[in-house]
Design a protein around this motif. Structure first.
Motif, PDB file in Angstrom:
ATOM      1  N   GLU A  97       0.822  -1.205  -0.200  1.00 16.83           N
ATOM      2  CA  GLU A  97      -0.147   0.040  -0.054  1.00 16.83           C
ATOM      3  C   GLU A  97       0.831   1.296  -0.123  1.00 16.83           C
ATOM      4  OE1 GLU A  97      -2.804   2.206   3.288  1.00 16.83           O
ATOM      5  OE2 GLU A  97      -3.486  -0.050   2.762  1.00 16.83           O
ATOM      6  N   PHE A 100       2.670   1.559  -3.486  1.00 16.85           N
ATOM      7  CA  PHE A 100       1.491   1.963  -4.512  1.00 16.85           C
ATOM      8  C   PHE A 100       1.420   3.633  -4.265  1.00 16.85           C
ATOM      9  CE2 PHE A 100      -0.250  -2.349  -4.452  1.00 16.85           C
ATOM     10  CZ  PHE A 100       0.635  -2.839  -5.367  1.00 16.85           C
ATOM     11  N   ARG A 104       2.417   6.473  -7.063  1.00 18.11           N
ATOM     12  CA  ARG A 104       1.664   7.442  -7.549  1.00 18.11           C
ATOM     13  C   ARG A 104       2.070   9.016  -7.380  1.00 18.11           C
ATOM     14  NH1 ARG A 104      -1.947   4.414  -4.728  1.00 18.11           N
ATOM     15  NH2 ARG A 104      -3.100   2.888  -6.028  1.00 18.11           N
ATOM     16  N   SER A 111       2.791  -0.411 -11.807  1.00 21.28           N
ATOM     17  CA  SER A 111       3.777  -1.153 -10.987  1.00 21.28           C
ATOM     18  C   SER A 111       3.901  -2.535 -11.527  1.00 21.28           C
ATOM     19  CB  SER A 111       3.268  -1.218  -9.511  1.00 21.28           C
ATOM     20  OG  SER A 111       4.530  -1.950  -8.875  1.00 21.28           O
ATOM     21  N   TYR A 131      -1.968  -7.614  -9.049  1.00 22.67           N
ATOM     22  CA  TYR A 131      -0.700  -7.554 -10.111  1.00 22.67           C
ATOM     23  C   TYR A 131      -1.736  -8.691 -11.142  1.00 22.67           C
ATOM     24  CZ  TYR A 131       2.899  -4.978  -7.892  1.00 22.67           C
ATOM     25  OH  TYR A 131       3.690  -4.016  -7.484  1.00 22.67           O
TER      26      TYR A 131
END
Length: 142
Positions: A97, A100, A104, A111, A131
């Protein structure tokens, strides 16, 4: 579990995180060669992050940043490793988390990552994190 802290590590911190990378790789690469490779990586689009619980380093991962024709600006987590006694406690989910969100913030659109073929638990984890398997990774030693 106490709050997770992710802290950027630099070339000067190599002796702090290198033992965890050796654990991940099963000590398959000599220490001197691994140090040289990491020193070179730090000169490229690479960042190293330490995973801390209180003041204890419990994991490490790298991030590569690039722009690729098929997916745009991307962040590639690399050598993600959490020491065994801290696994299966939700730490990996929290780490990704963070990855990511960080990606961003740096303008990444995607990713992508590689996972060793025999590392089945990581495959399940990465699929659960959203993914998708798009390709096979090939390597040729020169």
């Amino acid at each position: 579990m106490t709050a997770l802290k992710i802290k950027r590590l630099f070339k000067e911190d190599i002796n702090i995180f290198l033992p965890l990378v050796h654990e991940l790789m099963g000590n398959t690469i000599e220490n001197e060669l691994l140090i040289k490779r990491f020193e070179s990586m730090f000169e490229q689009n690479y960042e190293c992050q330490g995973i801390f619980i209180e003041r204890t380093l419990v994991g490490v991962f790298g991030l590569w940043f690039a722009t690729r024709h098929y997916c745009g600006k991307t962040c590639e987590p690399d050598h993600v490793y959490i020491i065994p006694e801290y696994r299966r406690k939700g730490l990996g989910k929290d780490v990704f988390e963070w990855i990511f969100d960080y990606a961003r913030e740096k303008g990444c659109e995607t990713s992508e990552l590689n996972s060793y073929v025999q590392n089945y638990p990581s495959h399940k984890f990465y699929l659960n994190e959203g993914y998708e398997i798009w390709a096979h990774h090939f390597l040729k030693k020169l």
